[in-house]
Design an enzyme around this catalytic site. Sequence first.
Site, PDB file in Angstrom:
ATOM      1  N   LYS A  41      10.363  22.694 -13.979  1.00  0.00           N
ATOM      2  CA  LYS A  41       9.399  21.621 -13.725  1.00  0.00           C
ATOM      3  C   LYS A  41       8.918  21.661 -12.280  1.00  0.00           C
ATOM      4  CE  LYS A  41       7.707  17.182 -14.614  1.00  0.00           C
ATOM      5  NZ  LYS A  41       7.730  15.940 -15.327  1.00  0.00           N
ATOM      6  N   ASN A  98       3.004  19.568 -21.689  1.00  0.00           N
ATOM      7  CA  ASN A  98       2.707  18.706 -22.841  1.00  0.00           C
ATOM      8  C   ASN A  98       2.923  19.423 -24.178  1.00  0.00           C
ATOM      9  OD1 ASN A  98       1.948  16.598 -21.142  1.00  0.00           O
ATOM     10  ND2 ASN A  98      -0.113  17.432 -20.918  1.00  0.00           N
ATOM     11  N   ARG A 117      -0.169  22.540 -15.301  1.00  0.00           N
ATOM     12  CA  ARG A 117       0.832  21.499 -15.576  1.00  0.00           C
ATOM     13  C   ARG A 117       0.744  20.998 -17.026  1.00  0.00           C
ATOM     14  NH1 ARG A 117       2.912  16.408 -11.824  1.00  0.00           N
ATOM     15  NH2 ARG A 117       4.216  15.489 -13.440  1.00  0.00           N
ATOM     16  N   ARG A 174       0.812  -1.237   0.000  1.00  0.00           N
ATOM     17  CA  ARG A 174       0.000   0.000   0.000  1.00  0.00           C
ATOM     18  C   ARG A 174       0.837   1.276   0.000  1.00  0.00           C
ATOM     19  NH1 ARG A 174      -3.189  -3.269   3.292  1.00  0.00           N
ATOM     20  NH2 ARG A 174      -5.054  -3.932   2.172  1.00  0.00           N
ATOM     21  N   GLU A 196      -2.160  17.973 -12.482  1.00  0.00           N
ATOM     22  CA  GLU A 196      -2.489  18.415 -13.842  1.00  0.00           C
ATOM     23  C   GLU A 196      -3.959  18.752 -14.022  1.00  0.00           C
ATOM     24  OE1 GLU A 196      -0.198  16.412 -16.967  1.00  0.00           O
ATOM     25  OE2 GLU A 196      -1.849  16.776 -18.337  1.00  0.00           O
ATOM     26  N   HIS A 242      10.839   9.068 -28.069  1.00  0.00           N
ATOM     27  CA  HIS A 242       9.866  10.030 -27.532  1.00  0.00           C
ATOM     28  C   HIS A 242      10.327  11.487 -27.731  1.00  0.00           C
ATOM     29  CE1 HIS A 242       6.936  11.820 -24.838  1.00  0.00           C
ATOM     30  NE2 HIS A 242       7.923  12.341 -24.133  1.00  0.00           N
ATOM     31  N   HIS A 274       3.612  17.548 -27.360  1.00  0.00           N
ATOM     32  CA  HIS A 274       3.397  16.131 -27.057  1.00  0.00           C
ATOM     33  C   HIS A 274       2.208  15.511 -27.781  1.00  0.00           C
ATOM     34  CE1 HIS A 274       6.515  16.733 -24.148  1.00  0.00           C
ATOM     35  NE2 HIS A 274       6.382  15.521 -23.630  1.00  0.00           N
ATOM     36  N   GLU A 320      13.180  17.958 -24.553  1.00  0.00           N
ATOM     37  CA  GLU A 320      12.380  18.384 -23.391  1.00  0.00           C
ATOM     38  C   GLU A 320      13.004  19.624 -22.733  1.00  0.00           C
ATOM     39  OE1 GLU A 320       9.500  17.033 -22.699  1.00  0.00           O
ATOM     40  OE2 GLU A 320       9.541  14.964 -23.422  1.00  0.00           O
ATOM     41  N   LYS A 334       4.780  11.559 -11.709  1.00  0.00           N
ATOM     42  CA  LYS A 334       3.974  10.716 -12.601  1.00  0.00           C
ATOM     43  C   LYS A 334       4.681   9.376 -12.708  1.00  0.00           C
ATOM     44  CE  LYS A 334       1.598  14.008 -15.587  1.00  0.00           C
ATOM     45  NZ  LYS A 334       1.437  14.501 -16.971  1.00  0.00           N
ATOM     46  N   HIS A 342       3.083  12.521 -29.884  1.00  0.00           N
ATOM     47  CA  HIS A 342       2.528  11.237 -29.476  1.00  0.00           C
ATOM     48  C   HIS A 342       1.889  10.516 -30.662  1.00  0.00           C
ATOM     49  CE1 HIS A 342       0.102   8.586 -26.821  1.00  0.00           C
ATOM     50  NE2 HIS A 342       1.168   8.712 -26.059  1.00  0.00           N
TER      51      HIS A 342
HETATM   52  P1  NAD Z   1      15.056   4.692 -21.004  1.00  0.00           P
HETATM   53  O1  NAD Z   1      14.797   4.614 -19.568  1.00  0.00           O
HETATM   54  O2  NAD Z   1      14.564   3.579 -21.863  1.00  0.00           O
HETATM   55  O3  NAD Z   1      16.617   4.877 -21.255  1.00  0.00           O
HETATM   56  C1  NAD Z   1      17.116   4.925 -22.570  1.00  0.00           C
HETATM   57  C2  NAD Z   1      18.264   3.937 -22.785  1.00  0.00           C
HETATM   58  O4  NAD Z   1      19.431   4.475 -22.190  1.00  0.00           O
HETATM   59  C3  NAD Z   1      18.045   2.582 -22.125  1.00  0.00           C
HETATM   60  O5  NAD Z   1      18.517   1.592 -22.996  1.00  0.00           O
HETATM   61  C4  NAD Z   1      18.940   2.644 -20.880  1.00  0.00           C
HETATM   62  O6  NAD Z   1      19.422   1.363 -20.525  1.00  0.00           O
HETATM   63  C5  NAD Z   1      20.054   3.516 -21.360  1.00  0.00           C
HETATM   64  N1  NAD Z   1      20.713   4.294 -20.318  1.00  0.00           N
HETATM   65  C6  NAD Z   1      20.157   4.905 -19.262  1.00  0.00           C
HETATM   66  N2  NAD Z   1      21.064   5.643 -18.620  1.00  0.00           N
HETATM   67  C7  NAD Z   1      22.231   5.474 -19.267  1.00  0.00           C
HETATM   68  C8  NAD Z   1      23.528   5.995 -19.090  1.00  0.00           C
HETATM   69  N3  NAD Z   1      23.805   6.886 -18.138  1.00  0.00           N
HETATM   70  N4  NAD Z   1      24.508   5.619 -19.947  1.00  0.00           N
HETATM   71  C9  NAD Z   1      24.234   4.764 -20.976  1.00  0.00           C
HETATM   72  N5  NAD Z   1      23.017   4.256 -21.211  1.00  0.00           N
HETATM   73  C10 NAD Z   1      22.022   4.610 -20.362  1.00  0.00           C
HETATM   74  O7  NAD Z   1      14.440   6.018 -21.661  1.00  0.00           O
HETATM   75  P2  NAD Z   1      14.272   7.511 -21.160  1.00  0.00           P
HETATM   76  O8  NAD Z   1      14.325   8.320 -22.384  1.00  0.00           O
HETATM   77  O9  NAD Z   1      15.128   7.830 -20.023  1.00  0.00           O
HETATM   78  O10 NAD Z   1      12.770   7.501 -20.611  1.00  0.00           O
HETATM   79  C11 NAD Z   1      11.685   7.244 -21.460  1.00  0.00           C
HETATM   80  C12 NAD Z   1      10.496   6.884 -20.607  1.00  0.00           C
HETATM   81  O11 NAD Z   1      10.191   7.979 -19.744  1.00  0.00           O
HETATM   82  C13 NAD Z   1       9.232   6.622 -21.420  1.00  0.00           C
HETATM   83  O12 NAD Z   1       8.651   5.432 -20.962  1.00  0.00           O
HETATM   84  C14 NAD Z   1       8.329   7.801 -21.105  1.00  0.00           C
HETATM   85  O13 NAD Z   1       6.963   7.467 -21.128  1.00  0.00           O
HETATM   86  C15 NAD Z   1       8.784   8.145 -19.710  1.00  0.00           C
HETATM   87  N6  NAD Z   1       8.510   9.530 -19.311  1.00  0.00           N
HETATM   88  C16 NAD Z   1       7.929   9.727 -18.111  1.00  0.00           C
HETATM   89  C17 NAD Z   1       7.669  11.005 -17.674  1.00  0.00           C
HETATM   90  C18 NAD Z   1       7.093  11.228 -16.316  1.00  0.00           C
HETATM   91  O14 NAD Z   1       6.740  12.370 -15.989  1.00  0.00           O
HETATM   92  N7  NAD Z   1       7.006  10.200 -15.492  1.00  0.00           N
HETATM   93  C19 NAD Z   1       8.021  12.113 -18.451  1.00  0.00           C
HETATM   94  C20 NAD Z   1       8.626  11.880 -19.692  1.00  0.00           C
HETATM   95  C21 NAD Z   1       8.875  10.575 -20.118  1.00  0.00           C
HETATM   96  N1  GLY Z   2       6.096  15.010 -18.477  1.00  0.00           N
HETATM   97  C1  GLY Z   2       4.919  15.796 -18.240  1.00  0.00           C
HETATM   98  C2  GLY Z   2       4.574  15.928 -16.797  1.00  0.00           C
HETATM   99  O1  GLY Z   2       5.294  15.483 -15.935  1.00  0.00           O
HETATM  100  O2  GLY Z   2       3.554  16.469 -16.479  1.00  0.00           O
END
Ligand code: NAD
Ligand code: GLY
Length: 366
Positions: free
Chosen positions: A228, A246, A242, A122, A238, A267, A249, A186, A144, A253
């Site tokens: 942020k 986007n 907030r 929980r 949001e 992305h 996006h 971003e 998020k 998307h």
């Molecule tokens: P990711 O986590 O897949 O990382 C990208 C690649 O880089 C992976 O293969 C990872 O193993 C590698 N990697 C990570 N750190 C490294 C480093 N220091 N050196 C070498 N390789 C490294 O992708 P991302 O772009 O970090 O994140 C994308 C995800 O984030 C998506 O799922 C998206 O939906 C999510 N996201 C979430 C939010 C939120 O507010 N929660 C906002 C934007 C995106």
């Molecule tokens: N990445 C958009 C948000 O965190 O609201």
Amino acid sequence: MNAPLHVALGSRSYDIVIGDGLLAQAGSLVAPLLRSRRVIIVSDDMVAELYLETLQASLEGAGLRHESIVLPHGEQTKRFAVLEELLDRLLAFTPDRKVTLIALGGGVIGDITGFAASILLRGVDFIQIPTTLLAQVDSSVGGKTGINARQGKNLIGSFYQPRLVIADIATLLTLPRRELLAGYAEVVKYGVIRDPQFFGWLEQEAESAFAGDKKALSHIVRESCKAKAAIVASDERESGIRAVLNFGHTLGHALEAETGFSDALLHGEAVAIGMVLAMRLSMMRGLCREQDCERLEAHLEKVGLRTSPRAIGKFDTARLIEHCTHDKKASDGGLTFILAEGIGKAIIAQDIQRKELEKLLDKALL
Ligand code: NAD
Ligand code: GLY
């Protein structure tokens, strides 16, 4: 390490610490926040290979007990089956509610670990140690969390804030340039939606960040997190402002969906094109000038990001609009889009009509 930034959310407030070499200090940074002297690290195979030992050694140095779970890297990890496996493996360690999870990795690991933390027993505490630019400037801050569903990306999740975010700039030096660039989209977004000065700074200094200048990288991460944190603090869930995060996006998307959320278009790469389209839409509505569109495009192209859907492949206007109408940000009187009144000020428009998008896209896809 400079003074930490603060995300002001009452009892859910937390700090963001940004600096060079922080992974080796993680033990002493997290120790004062823990409810017990036990943590479980979740990472992916690529990040674990590079950074897990340093983190473990640092935790040991601070006298903390740790266990680790390593998941496969990539977006495919953000799905139900892997969440179930993660929860199984977490429970196999027989944790109590005072345990803290540490997400060590990019947005994928941050999102799934945060979500697991929000439902394990929980709810247990979690700490973000983001290692991609995208995760340091965006996903690790704001709470998020979640996974993807068959029906679409990020459709299952929760708002669940971390207790601390540790952004070690040095980890960015091992990121492939393509990932760095995707995260950079971003960063540019923050300049466009609220900070013209920062945008100007990026135009002058971004190249040094891409060349590995830690001071420049640190400035980028800090300014982005500041933006942020301020937005999240004023609208955690949001219900209003907030949504400006986007910017770029909705169409981004749609392009990601059309390319199957695959490596064909990351992305951040999709967001870069989506921002250019959103800026053009803003111009069509008389909100900004042609020069603003050109300035944004020129900067994105200079660093190596693509700015037109044509650079990715062939897309169909009707299909892209279809994705926009299914987007979870769609509302009754028209589509919701984040537009820009020039570089530095975003607004939320909730009355975007189909014919405006047709005009925009027919031209962009020619
Ligand atoms: P990711 O986590 O897949 O990382 C990208 C690649 O880089 C992976 O293969 C990872 O193993 C590698 N990697 C990570 N750190 C490294 C480093 N220091 N050196 C070498 N390789 C490294 O992708 P991302 O772009 O970090 O994140 C994308 C995800 O984030 C998506 O799922 C998206 O939906 C999510 N996201 C979430 C939010 C939120 O507010 N929660 C906002 C934007 C995106
Ligand atoms: N990445 C958009 C948000 O965190 O609201």
